[in-house]
Design a protein around this motif. Structure first.
Motif, PDB file in Angstrom:
ATOM      1  N   UNK A 214       0.673  -1.142   0.191  1.00 51.85           N
ATOM      2  CA  UNK A 214      -0.026  -0.083   0.069  1.00 51.85           C
ATOM      3  C   UNK A 214       0.796   1.348  -0.064  1.00 51.85           C
ATOM      4  N   UNK A 215       2.025   0.977  -0.455  1.00 59.72           N
ATOM      5  CA  UNK A 215       2.765   2.435  -0.885  1.00 59.72           C
ATOM      6  C   UNK A 215       2.987   2.357  -2.403  1.00 59.72           C
ATOM      7  N   UNK A 216       2.370   3.411  -2.877  1.00 60.01           N
ATOM      8  CA  UNK A 216       2.488   3.489  -4.326  1.00 60.01           C
ATOM      9  C   UNK A 216       3.125   4.656  -5.024  1.00 60.01           C
ATOM     10  N   UNK A 217       3.390   4.762  -6.310  1.00 60.87           N
ATOM     11  CA  UNK A 217       3.974   5.904  -6.901  1.00 60.87           C
ATOM     12  C   UNK A 217       3.025   6.924  -7.230  1.00 60.87           C
ATOM     13  N   UNK A 218       3.492   8.074  -7.545  1.00 59.13           N
ATOM     14  CA  UNK A 218       2.285   9.161  -7.778  1.00 59.13           C
ATOM     15  C   UNK A 218       1.820   8.763  -9.345  1.00 59.13           C
ATOM     16  N   UNK A 219       2.536   8.012 -10.171  1.00 58.52           N
ATOM     17  CA  UNK A 219       1.924   7.872 -11.514  1.00 58.52           C
ATOM     18  C   UNK A 219       0.978   6.608 -11.186  1.00 58.52           C
ATOM     19  N   UNK A 245      -7.719   7.052   4.977  1.00 61.31           N
ATOM     20  CA  UNK A 245      -6.472   8.022   5.341  1.00 61.31           C
ATOM     21  C   UNK A 245      -5.343   7.931   4.465  1.00 61.31           C
ATOM     22  N   UNK A 246      -5.164   8.916   3.398  1.00 64.02           N
ATOM     23  CA  UNK A 246      -4.080   8.678   2.373  1.00 64.02           C
ATOM     24  C   UNK A 246      -2.914   9.895   2.556  1.00 64.02           C
ATOM     25  N   UNK A 247      -1.891   9.441   2.625  1.00 61.90           N
ATOM     26  CA  UNK A 247      -0.550  10.261   2.729  1.00 61.90           C
ATOM     27  C   UNK A 247       0.023  10.623   1.378  1.00 61.90           C
ATOM     28  N   UNK A 248       0.648  11.997   1.280  1.00 63.37           N
ATOM     29  CA  UNK A 248       1.700  11.890   0.215  1.00 63.37           C
ATOM     30  C   UNK A 248       2.795  12.405   0.828  1.00 63.37           C
ATOM     31  N   UNK A 249       4.054  11.694   0.206  1.00 57.02           N
ATOM     32  CA  UNK A 249       5.358  12.116   0.931  1.00 57.02           C
ATOM     33  C   UNK A 249       5.840  12.774  -0.111  1.00 57.02           C
ATOM     34  N   UNK A 271       1.142  18.213  -8.407  1.00 53.00           N
ATOM     35  CA  UNK A 271       0.322  17.204  -8.683  1.00 53.00           C
ATOM     36  C   UNK A 271      -0.309  16.263  -7.264  1.00 53.00           C
ATOM     37  N   UNK A 272       0.474  16.685  -6.192  1.00 52.90           N
ATOM     38  CA  UNK A 272      -0.053  16.035  -5.127  1.00 52.90           C
ATOM     39  C   UNK A 272      -1.066  16.708  -4.406  1.00 52.90           C
ATOM     40  N   UNK A 273      -1.094  18.036  -4.671  1.00 50.30           N
ATOM     41  CA  UNK A 273      -2.097  18.902  -4.390  1.00 50.30           C
ATOM     42  C   UNK A 273      -3.355  18.507  -5.262  1.00 50.30           C
ATOM     43  N   UNK A 274      -3.026  18.260  -6.560  1.00 52.16           N
ATOM     44  CA  UNK A 274      -4.309  17.961  -7.319  1.00 52.16           C
ATOM     45  C   UNK A 274      -4.823  16.513  -6.975  1.00 52.16           C
ATOM     46  N   UNK A 354       1.534   7.600  -0.804  1.00 55.36           N
ATOM     47  CA  UNK A 354       1.906   7.831  -2.110  1.00 55.36           C
ATOM     48  C   UNK A 354       3.284   8.533  -2.248  1.00 55.36           C
ATOM     49  N   UNK A 355       4.099   8.052  -3.028  1.00 56.67           N
ATOM     50  CA  UNK A 355       5.493   8.873  -3.072  1.00 56.67           C
ATOM     51  C   UNK A 355       5.623   9.795  -4.087  1.00 56.67           C
ATOM     52  N   UNK A 356       5.761  10.787  -4.128  1.00 59.73           N
ATOM     53  CA  UNK A 356       5.954  11.990  -5.239  1.00 59.73           C
ATOM     54  C   UNK A 356       7.403  11.662  -5.523  1.00 59.73           C
ATOM     55  N   UNK A 357       7.602  10.706  -6.466  1.00 59.15           N
ATOM     56  CA  UNK A 357       8.960  10.306  -6.732  1.00 59.15           C
ATOM     57  C   UNK A 357       9.752  11.239  -7.652  1.00 59.15           C
TER      58      UNK A 357
END
Ligand SMILES: Cc1cc2nc3c(=O)[nH]c(=O)nc-3n(C[C@H](O)[C@H](O)[C@H](O)COP(=O)(O)OP(=O)(O)OC[C@H]3O[C@@H](n4cnc5c(N)ncnc54)[C@H](O)[C@@H]3O)c2cc1C
Ligand code: SF4
Ligand code: SF4
Lengths: 435, 98
Positions: A214-219, A245-249, A271-274, A354-357
């Motif tokens: 459950x750790x995924x990439x932004x794409x 609950x969803x988090x963006x790093x 894109x994380x804000x989007x 979600x990882x903003x890679x």
């Protein structure tokens, strides 16, 4: 096309993403003949794989598909998909590009894109066009609005059972196809090879092959949000739970020399804000948290977009968390130093992370085109301020993310500048005459 | 290329790719088995990915992957929600192939 064929164009555009297509269409509209050489099985680049786009929240596919179709139908544009550029040199004033056409194992002149082969094929393969969250077959059409709509066989997974050939109504399957080499001769070239996301972040940061289901990439999150995504709604891939609950790093691999790259990837904050805004529409009860170093909302209306997200309840936490583990219920544990609240080391759990890679260059020019890469690996532009689309090679221009991380607006603006540069060069070659 | 030449060339290609073909066929066989078990389970009534996983002794991620694929190829469809999960059920007389 026999081996060794030479085809003549005014301009060669390398890369059929949004930047390459915009440059190709500008040149074609000005009357120049353009070859678009794309390594993928479809044109469209990353943009056709996005859900909606900041800051307007337009549907990405609705605005990319018409550009793709315009290029495919333009009398001055020829598309070459599944092609590898082997080398390009200027000789006697002309650019000669050696290109290898990779086999599809399907005859493009016969395939009508009916997908009967795909339904019949017994081998299922993780569908990378959908983040790997669903399957495609060993013979497949990449996605419903891919251009061209042609099937291809993934040889690595094919068991040569012949079911696709048996069902194909036009006899298009051709397992005996091989690579073919040909030459494109042109006066100018536009390098629009774009970017890739960092794939080895877990290894760099944690020495691990992955960070949990459950750790995924932004794409991958773009696909979860897309109307024709793998689940047609935002569910977590580990077990199908609707996440609460969803988090963006942010800056996962960017702005961090030790773990990745020293530069800012520029588009991830936006894109994380989007994505958080889209999720708040899709899952109104979900908690959405963005862990950030600084928010870089640099473009027109971007700051307002950021403020709208805050007003919608998206939580912004200034911290650089680590992924501390995964709970048996699938939730992901983050640990971070609370920089603004003063609570010291904090642990928090989220259903999905979600990882903003970091964005990396997709093309290394060495030994292929005589231009160099800058220290960040993206194409070097010797005059970044006054002529950001000029490369080191005469008559060769660049645009979009090929020269550095960039959003769509800037990529398209640069595509126009690169096309104008190429058109000016072509006119000068012809004694000042336009096409 | 004549028909007979093509046949000969295909035969030779299959021979060259013998090991890969064997490995891919083994994967396809396992997939067929898994799909059959999921179909049998869903024939008893709708289930969440977690229930499918528990009943079949399969990792939940794998059950979710198969259900997404079966949905894509018209074999299952999303049904009612159960807690935080959606259930999936068989499409009545859906296409046989996946
Ligand atoms: C998760 C995510 C979300 C995003 N959301 C937004 C958004 O909402 N709004 C926004 O403005 N921007 C967004 N972006 C940024 C956007 O994706 C880029 O601005 C845009 O894709 C750049 O276009 P491009 O054509 O330069 O590159 P790409 O889209 O990368 O296209 C490059 C093309 O070149 C091809 N290529 C590469 N190398 C070769 C080669 N050697 N030979 C032939 N072909 C080659 C590739 O296959 C590809 O088709 C997002 C990015 C990410 C990662
Ligand atoms: S290869 Fe044949 S069956 Fe497959 S999409 Fe093309 S025409 Fe249809
Ligand atoms: S020959 Fe290959 S691609 Fe065709 S149906 Fe069999 S496994 Fe699929």
């Amino acid at each position: 096309m026999p081996n060794g064929d030479t085809q003549k164009f005014d301009s060669l555009v390398l890369g059929g993403g949004i930047a390459g297509l915009a440059a190709a269409l500008d040149l074609a509209d000005a009357g120049y003949r353009v070859a678009v050489v794309e390594r993928d099985a479809t044109i469209g680049g990353k943009m056709i794989r996005l859900s909606k786009v900041f800051p307007t929240l337009d549907c990405a596919s609705c605005i990319t598909t018409p550009k793709m179709a315009a290029a495919a139908h333009h009398p001055n544009v020829t598309l070459f998909t599944m092609c590898r550029l082997e080398g390009a040199q200027r000789k006697d004033g002309k650019l000669r590009a050696r290109v290898t056409q990779m086999p599809r194992y399907v005859d493009p002149a016969k395939c009508i894109g009916c997908r009967q082969c795909e339904y019949e094929c017994p081998v299922m393969v993780p569908d990378q066009e959908q983040g790997g969250f669903t399957a495609r077959k060993a013979i497949y059409i990449p996605f419903s609005n891919a251009i061209p709509q042609l099937a291809l066989i993934d040889r690595d997974h094919c068991m040569m059972c012949g079911k696709c050939s048996a069902v194909c109504p036009t006899g298009a399957v051709d397992q005996l196809q091989t690579e073919r080499e040909f030459v494109i001769e042109a006066d100018t070239m536009v390098l629009a090879t774009g970017f890739e996301l960092m794939t080895d972040f877990p290894a760099r940061a944690y020495g691990a092959p992955g960070l949990g289901d459950n750790v995924i990439s932004s794409l991958q999150m773009e696909r979860l949000l897309a109307p024709h995504g793998p689940y047609m709604r935002a569910l977590r891939p580990g077990d199908g739970k609707e996440p609460e609950s969803i988090a963006f790093i942010q800056c996962a691999g960017s702005r961090d020399l030790q773990l990745g790259k020293p530069y800012c990837s520029r588009v991830c904050c936006m894109y994380a804000i989007k994505q958080a805004m889209l999720l708040s529409g899709a899952l109104p009860l979900a908690d959405l948290t963005i862990y950030y170093m600084d928010i870089r909302a640099f473009g027109k209306n971007y700051e307002q977009f950021y403020n709208n997200a805050k007003a919608m309840g998206v939580e912004f936490v200034k911290a650089k968390p680590i992924i501390a583990g995964n709970n048996p219920d699938g939730s992901v544990v983050l640990r971070y130093e609370d920089q603004e609240g003063g609570s010291g080391a904090v642990s928090r759990e989220h259903d999905l992370v979600v990882l903003s890679l970091a964005m990396l260059p997709a093309f290394a020019p060495e030994e292929i085109v005589p231009v160099s890469a800058a220290t960040d690996g993206f194409l070097k532009v010797p005059q970044p301020k006054l002529a950001p689309t000029l490369t080191e090679m005469e008559g060769v221009f660049t645009c979009g993310a090929a020269a550095g991380p960039k959003d769509i607006v800037d990529s398209i603006a640069e595509a126009g500048a690169a096309a104008l540069g190429a058109a000016k060069y072509l006119a000068a070659q012809r004694g000042g005459r336009a096409a | 290329m004549q028909d007979t030449e093509r046949k000969e060339a295909l035969k030779q290609l299959k021979q060259e790719r013998k090991e890969a073909i064997k490995a891919n066929a083994a994967v396809a066989k396992q997939q067929k088995k898994d799909l059959g078990r999921i179909t049998e389970r869903l024939a008893q009534g709708p289930a969440t990915p977690l229930e499918v996983a528990q009943d079949l002794g399969m990792p939940p991620k794998e059950a979710m992957w198969y259900l997404a694929a079966m949905r894509k190829y018209g074999i299952v469809m999303e049904a009612a929600k159960s807690g935080d999960y959606f259930t999936y059920e068989l499409v009545p007389q859906g296409p046989a192939a996946c």
